[in-house]
Design a protein around this motif. Structure first.
Motif, PDB file in Angstrom:
ATOM      1  N   THR A 314      34.802  34.177  43.168  1.00 21.80           N
ATOM      2  CA  THR A 314      34.019  35.026  42.203  1.00 21.80           C
ATOM      3  C   THR A 314      33.181  33.970  41.561  1.00 21.80           C
ATOM      4  O   THR A 314      32.241  34.176  40.825  1.00 21.80           O
ATOM      5  N   LEU A 332      33.578  38.236  48.575  1.00 19.87           N
ATOM      6  CA  LEU A 332      33.312  38.995  47.520  1.00 19.87           C
ATOM      7  C   LEU A 332      31.734  39.213  47.608  1.00 19.87           C
ATOM      8  O   LEU A 332      31.220  38.839  46.432  1.00 19.87           O
ATOM      9  N   LYS A 336      29.925  44.721  47.357  1.00 20.14           N
ATOM     10  CA  LYS A 336      31.298  44.889  46.698  1.00 20.14           C
ATOM     11  C   LYS A 336      31.263  45.302  45.115  1.00 20.14           C
ATOM     12  O   LYS A 336      32.030  46.235  44.621  1.00 20.14           O
ATOM     13  N   TRP A 337      30.430  44.294  44.774  1.00 22.13           N
ATOM     14  CA  TRP A 337      30.239  44.378  43.111  1.00 22.13           C
ATOM     15  C   TRP A 337      29.542  45.766  42.741  1.00 22.13           C
ATOM     16  O   TRP A 337      29.771  46.442  41.665  1.00 22.13           O
ATOM     17  N   GLU A 338      28.422  45.897  43.475  1.00 26.52           N
ATOM     18  CA  GLU A 338      27.518  46.900  43.113  1.00 26.52           C
ATOM     19  C   GLU A 338      27.955  48.099  43.401  1.00 26.52           C
ATOM     20  O   GLU A 338      27.636  49.250  42.448  1.00 26.52           O
ATOM     21  N   LYS A 340      30.788  49.003  42.187  1.00 25.32           N
ATOM     22  CA  LYS A 340      31.719  49.537  40.840  1.00 25.32           C
ATOM     23  C   LYS A 340      33.044  49.918  41.087  1.00 25.32           C
ATOM     24  O   LYS A 340      33.330  50.564  40.253  1.00 25.32           O
ATOM     25  N   LEU A 384      36.564  44.787  41.036  1.00 27.53           N
ATOM     26  CA  LEU A 384      35.954  43.809  40.631  1.00 27.53           C
ATOM     27  C   LEU A 384      34.788  44.268  39.870  1.00 27.53           C
ATOM     28  O   LEU A 384      33.978  45.172  40.184  1.00 27.53           O
ATOM     29  N   ASN A 386      32.580  41.457  37.624  1.00 29.95           N
ATOM     30  CA  ASN A 386      31.775  40.636  37.365  1.00 29.95           C
ATOM     31  C   ASN A 386      31.913  39.182  38.279  1.00 29.95           C
ATOM     32  O   ASN A 386      33.188  39.209  38.953  1.00 29.95           O
ATOM     33  N   TYR A 387      31.316  38.314  38.064  1.00 31.66           N
ATOM     34  CA  TYR A 387      31.310  37.019  38.772  1.00 31.66           C
ATOM     35  C   TYR A 387      31.238  35.704  37.701  1.00 31.66           C
ATOM     36  O   TYR A 387      31.481  36.088  36.402  1.00 31.66           O
ATOM     37  N   LEU A 397      22.218  39.395  38.644  1.00 32.97           N
ATOM     38  CA  LEU A 397      23.001  40.278  38.190  1.00 32.97           C
ATOM     39  C   LEU A 397      22.757  41.093  37.229  1.00 32.97           C
ATOM     40  O   LEU A 397      23.160  42.133  36.730  1.00 32.97           O
TER      41      LEU A 397
END
Length: 546
Positions: A314, A332, A336-338, A340, A384, A386-387, A397
């Motif tokens: 992360t 990651l 993958k984060w986008e 949600k 997931l 955040n980073y 971000l």
């Protein structure tokens, strides 16, 4: 300091310096020098020389870090002191933006002329770098804090404790190990004090005094008949505390299981006595039968799995492919984060980044680009979210501010994105490890860090522990050897079914986490409770083909 006290604290140094050395960096100094701080007014004046020089040469932004890094090591083996070392590294680094690009230079000559020259060099480097620039640096906005300070909360400054007291403790640890039948034992104390001053053209002048401590040992026994040996290392954790960590408290112990565990206080003598018993058991332990098991993982073990499979993947620079030289990139990816909805783990899994947790290795008031530290969710209910970012990454971000993840390990190293404390939140309901074990039909209970392997995307991995106990029908029935579990990050964290409560939560950590090229080291903690993972593949690492 009185001369008598100084001699008492340093009297063993001459003899120890002739013995086997332990790697430490910087110039050797006396305890008396180490305990003499640098005047904050002098640091502010030096910082202003650097900032004014950088601006006069065309920098649109500049920051300066004045760092004094003190290290003390006390190392022993059996009945001998191997080494006592006190070192200092002291200098100044200047980072600038000019023509939209970064530049950096450093010096340990702290005259005004040398400082100004270093700042001018940083600007010249930035202008040279700008010729290869594809897009200018975008810094997240950051307010200036004026003149502020922060200090690690502690009760006893480890550097003020007499060397004789430290040597006596370690030799007593070794004596207990030898009484318990150990063939070999070594014990060490590592102490760090980072005196860090940060100033920037944003208007911050930040003075910080950071302390860390790590007591540890390794006990070895040999089976002379079979020619085999086994070891057990300390169940201590490196901590962001003072020497009070080594004052035992019953209220900071967790007893009742096969291993006594420790929270904010550590009993080194008790632990080494248990270690000699554990090593004897390891010599006689039966090999694990490969197969699927429910794992009960103690924080002394699980912290490392968190570090490798959650902390590193992360880090946003790994995600973006900017960092690949040391330990690879990350699976990651931003998509993958986008989404949600990327299912990192089960709903039990909540991972929090926290640069403020008291007692942790990563706790500071402000990071190395003057951002006030805080905490945030990385994994929320298994998703997931955040980073980890710094000022020139935040816009990627869509964040309005950095998450204060910038760090440099020395005044002559440029700061870059480093891992904050990344921790697994405890369960909401009270639950002890003993109660967790009662509900396991076929399982393995692991303690301590040992060998491990993880791929360059931080995805497929293998971990083993210092100690492994077999669980049958809710009871611990004996020790196992050669047990190692294999999984991938997503599969493993989705197998998490139960977490002990807050009363079981403890910090583990690493004193020297490597990253970057040229390499840098940082210290970081990972908190967690004892946790259960169902149906994990376990192999026997001692099996041979043929």
């Amino acid at each position: 300091m009185r001369r008598r006290d100084f001699l008492y604290m340093t009297g063993l140094g001459l003899g120890a310096s002739m013995l086997e050395s332990v790697p430490v960096f910087g110039r050797a100094i006396s305890i008396e020098e180490a305990l003499t701080p640098v005047d904050v007014k002098l640091k502010k004046r030096m910082a202003d020389v650097a900032l004014n020089s950088a601006k006069s040469k065309g920098a649109t932004y500049a920051d300066v870090r004045i760092g004094r890094y003190l290290n003390q090591v006390v190392a022993t083996r059996e009945k001998q002191v191997q080494n006592i070392a006190n070192t200092e590294s002291y200098g100044l680094g200047v980072r600038v933006i000019a023509n939209g690009s970064w530049g950096f230079a450093a010096t340990d000559n702290l005259s005004d002329d040398s400082i100004a020259a270093a700042a001018a060099s940083a600007v010249a480097i930035a202008k040279g770098n700008s010729k290869l620039l594809t897009e200018p640096v975008q810094l997240a906005p950051q307010q200036g804090f004026g003149e502020v300070s922060w200090k690690t909360p502690f009760e006893v400054n480890a550097f003020e404790v007499p060397i004789k007291e430290k040597v006596d403790l370690l030799l007593n640890v070794n004596s207990e190990a030898l009484k318990g039948g150990a063939k070999y034992v070594n014990s060490n104390l590592f102490m760090v004090n980072e005196q860090k001053y940060f100033a920037s053209t944003d208007g911050s002048y930040i003075d910080q005094d950071v302390h860390r401590l790590w007591p540890t040992f390794t006990v070895t026994k040999i089976d002379s008949a079979g020619g085999k040996f086994e070891t057990r290392t300390a169940m201590s954790s490196p901590m962001g505390m003072g020497f009070e960590y080594l004052t035992p408290k019953d209220s900071e112990k967790i007893k009742g299981g096969p291993v006594t565990m420790y929270k904010k206080r550590y009993d080194m003598l008790e632990d080494v006595r248990e270690a000699t018993v554990h090593v004897e058991e390891k010599l006689k332990a039966k090999p694990v039968q490969p197969g699927k098991y429910d794992l009960v993982l103690d924080p002394t073990h699980l912290f490392l799995t968190i570090h490798e499979s959650v902390g590193h993947p992360t880090e946003l620079d790994r995600v973006l492919g900017y960092e690949a030289n040391f330990a690879g990139t990350s699976f990651l990816t931003l998509d993958k984060w986008e989404s949600k909805k990327f299912n990192f783990g089960s709903k039990q899994v909540n991972v929090i980044a926290d640069k403020t947790e008291q007692g942790s290795l990563g706790a500071v008031g402000y990071d190395d680009e003057g951002v006030k530290c805080g905490k945030w969710d990385i994994i929320k209910d298994g998703i997931l979210v955040n980073y980890q970012t710094i000022r020139d990454q935040a816009h990627i971000l869509g964040l309005k501010a950095s998450q204060a993840c910038c760090y440099a390990d020395s005044w002559d190293s440029i700061q870059f994105q480093r891992m904050p404390n990344v921790s697994l939140a405890p369960g909401k309901a009270p639950l002890s490890a003993a109660e967790m074990v009662k509900n396991v039909e076929k399982g393995i209970y692991m303690f301590g860090r040992n060998s491990y392997s993880i791929d360059q995307q931080r995805y497929n991995f293998q971990f083993s522990g210092q100690l492994a106990y077999e669980i049958k029908e809710g009871k611990i029935v004996g020790m196992l050897k050669d047990a190692s579990y294999q999984s991938n990050t997503q599969e493993f964290w989705n197998s998490c079914t139960q977490l002990c409560g807050q009363e079981d939560y403890r910090l583990g950590g690493t004193f020297s986490d490597g990253k970057g090229q040229p390499g840098q080291a940082s210290a970081v903690s990972h908190g967690c409770p004892t946790s259960r993972f169902n149906g994990v593949n376990v192999i026997n690492t001692g099996r041979q083909l043929g």
